[in-house]
Design an enzyme around this catalytic site. Sequence first.
Site, mmCIF file in Angstrom:
data_model
loop_
_atom_site.group_PDB
_atom_site.id
_atom_site.type_symbol
_atom_site.label_atom_id
_atom_site.label_comp_id
_atom_site.label_asym_id
_atom_site.label_seq_id
_atom_site.Cartn_x
_atom_site.Cartn_y
_atom_site.Cartn_z
ATOM 1 N N ALA A 1 0.766 -1.334 -0.004
ATOM 2 C CA ALA A 1 -0.058 -0.143 -0.156
ATOM 3 C C ALA A 1 0.635 1.181 -0.007
ATOM 4 C CB ALA A 1 -1.063 0.119 1.283
ATOM 5 N N HIS A 2 0.247 2.407 -0.127
ATOM 6 C CA HIS A 2 0.827 3.677 -0.079
ATOM 7 C C HIS A 2 1.806 3.979 0.991
ATOM 8 C CE1 HIS A 2 -2.988 5.860 1.543
ATOM 9 N NE2 HIS A 2 -2.776 4.745 1.898
ATOM 10 N N ASN A 3 3.137 4.591 0.809
ATOM 11 C CA ASN A 3 3.874 4.981 2.033
ATOM 12 C C ASN A 3 4.707 3.755 2.508
ATOM 13 O OD1 ASN A 3 2.561 7.503 1.204
ATOM 14 N ND2 ASN A 3 1.147 7.049 2.988
#
Lengths: 325, 325, 325
Positions: free
Chosen positions: B237-239
């Site tokens: 997922a993001h980050n």
Amino acid sequence: MSYTLAEIGEHFGLKVEGDPALTIEGLCGLTDDLPGRLSFIGSPKLLEQAARSRIDAFITKPGMVVEGKVNLYSDDPEYAIAQIAEWFRPAPMLQDERIHPGAVIGNHADLGEAVRIGPGVILGRHVRVGDHTEILAGTVIMDHVVIGENCLIHPNVTIREHCSIGDRVILQPGVVIGGDGYGYLLRDGEHKKIPQIGGVIIDNDVEIGANATVDRGRFLSTRVGRGTKIDNFVHVAHNVQVGEHCLLVSHVAIAGSTKLGNHVTLAGQVGLVHHIDIADGVTVLGQSMVTKSINEKGVWAGSPAQPADLWRRSVALAYKQARKR
Amino acid sequence: MSYTLAEIGEHFGLKVEGDPALTIEGLCGLTDDLPGRLSFIGSPKLLEQAARSRIDAFITKPGMVVEGKVNLYSDDPEYAIAQIAEWFRPAPMLQDERIHPGAVIGNHADLGEAVRIGPGVILGRHVRVGDHTEILAGTVIMDHVVIGENCLIHPNVTIREHCSIGDRVILQPGVVIGGDGYGYLLRDGEHKKIPQIGGVIIDNDVEIGANATVDRGRFLSTRVGRGTKIDNFVHVAHNVQVGEHCLLVSHVAIAGSTKLGNHVTLAGQVGLVHHIDIADGVTVLGQSMVTKSINEKGVWAGSPAQPADLWRRSVALAYKQARKR
Amino acid sequence: MSYTLAEIGEHFGLKVEGDPALTIEGLCGLTDDLPGRLSFIGSPKLLEQAARSRIDAFITKPGMVVEGKVNLYSDDPEYAIAQIAEWFRPAPMLQDERIHPGAVIGNHADLGEAVRIGPGVILGRHVRVGDHTEILAGTVIMDHVVIGENCLIHPNVTIREHCSIGDRVILQPGVVIGGDGYGYLLRDGEHKKIPQIGGVIIDNDVEIGANATVDRGRFLSTRVGRGTKIDNFVHVAHNVQVGEHCLLVSHVAIAGSTKLGNHVTLAGQVGLVHHIDIADGVTVLGQSMVTKSINEKGVWAGSPAQPADLWRRSVALAYKQARKR
């Protein structure tokens, strides 16, 4: 598309009771309750609900009559309506030309009779495609792939080099056949890739759901047996051998070299560890994790999996104990 | 493809005992038991089974002799056969031209030496591709993407704008790099999209399996560290920050902003919640759900995850209690 | 891209305190701690950390002042920075032409104003696309698909025949809409395919993550309600009805004919069995398996799922008992 019940009855061998000139424009389930449609019921318990519905006509069993509706009789109403559904299935093809001029066909391709190839399809070298197979837009078939007859390969599928697909196979969009198996050796703190030089063999009458993947074998081929049906997001790892007429439901993950017998059912999100054998006729319930071979037919559940009855008792007991707190 | 054992021995520096003129046509595992093949064994326990097999030749360790077969000696037979497998790996490329005329190359592309680009590939504007990288059919690389040297990008991959791929990276078919992270703010009963303006940075020697996805960051970049190997259907997922030399097995899902150290192993179907840290060397067993940071090396399991020993005892106890009922 | 804080303050209606001529080159989170950036804080607890950081400017709430930084004031700092992020979002389009000459547009296409269609896109026959919608490279849209206004369809998406997409819908790369539902009838030991002749209806303001799939219905349409946000690898099976403003997180699997109310949240890797109803406002925690309908708002967890409190107690108890051993 619309058909009279007379046309349907005649073609599918169903006796029609009521107005045979009635036209239907589609099919529906009982609870969908739409006029202008043909539906079905398999149980006398549903007769009253069917009679009260707005649906115009029903396929029902001999001896079961839906009052006030046109009745068509079949010993197997659900199977009958599945066959009729073929008449209402929209054609999937995208273009009028047999081989779209925007397709790229590699050297030494061997295309059978009435093969259809859509725009943006890329065929590698030495690809063989059997009679009446359709390959839809944007799909990539790499070198030395063999595809059988009467297959339907949907858009944006990838079949990597040296894989083999049987007859009457359906691949939904985004399927990947023959991606490299997940194999590495830890040496000096780094994971060194093990080349995956085997292929994938998909047998006749297999269907594979959208975005599912079957990885190529390490040395020899990963195999999916005849008549097996694979749902979306199923992962079949390298060297796995799936038997015939299995059902692998969405998000199932089968680790490397595991073998499934025939008529195995893995419900959604089930995981199987590597190098185990699952006997013919085994069913594993949803979200279970099978960590050991299962040697005889039965129903299993839990993570790690146990016979389903034991799992049910252990879960019931855990919640019961917790309720007392 | 076929090679004599003399050729193989000489090239890979393995001493051959037996007929060096013997030709092999492929490799196989011990249980595959095929004539005309070269296999390997790493343990003296397998010597007898190897001798009884139909396999013609084995890589074995000095001092371990498979009777009646040609023996090649290596201190690391499994690694040796992985290296030899490269000789038997079919070439993945689809066409003879270096840049296929059916590819679309955007303005300001900067392509290195001996780059190969397949039919149906779309390159956006300001894309940079390093020397000897191959991009196969149907792959889409959006604007301002940078790809390093000696990469292999399989068909139907998508790399979205402003993402960066290191050297010797392998992306299997259907991989998506840089899709928007899953970020919304609930305002007035509706989920408002948070634009995801970061990118993705994939370091050197990473491999990503078929149809896996790495989402772009909210402000800065999602990162996958050097040498990490990602299996099919893994969701980063993001980050998220994944360390070096990690193994993320099929269907692993790592939620936003979680950080993995180096040499972390997440087995199949493991889930990690967002905003936690996983220490170097942690292993999490299959189907576990990690809900808190793990601060030191060890093996974890369960949903929610606990040290694996505790999880094993709790599971054994639950089934034991249920058996008594 | 870079902007002065004066420009940002004026456009987004934020009062600027400090040097309005200061230029920022991007946004970041507080812990990213980068100079030349604008960040935000929502809580007075973070004021000190913000003041110590290297970040130049903060959006904060009226009455909360980050010492030594430029402050911009908003009643909703996180929402404000999400809106500003639009200015820093790189444009996704790949080419200068509105309709790329390498796209294939089928007969009877009806394209609205300012529609943009990328290279390698394939549109079938009778496709309708609303004003200002962008369809990026390599995407395949089959016959009789309807797409609304202001949509963004990323690369390598597949939308199968007779599906319908609302306005302002975003489909990330690799999404498959309208793959056949997983429906078979076991007859004579073989799984006979049930044709899936329904479609898919995606309502306005839906977003669907990379490689997620929504299958077409058996007779009628699978539906995803307005404002629902779907993450990567989510599986929405045939006939499922998803309500409005739901959140379906990565790897969620919803089996056939299940109905979700509005504002339902399913955390990562949750599974729902078929033919159940989930009430408005229900939340299901990660990796849970819902096996029965849930009739009122609440938080559920476990496999099989129970009210989350009960699940938490049962898990705590199991680990406590195991610790005693």
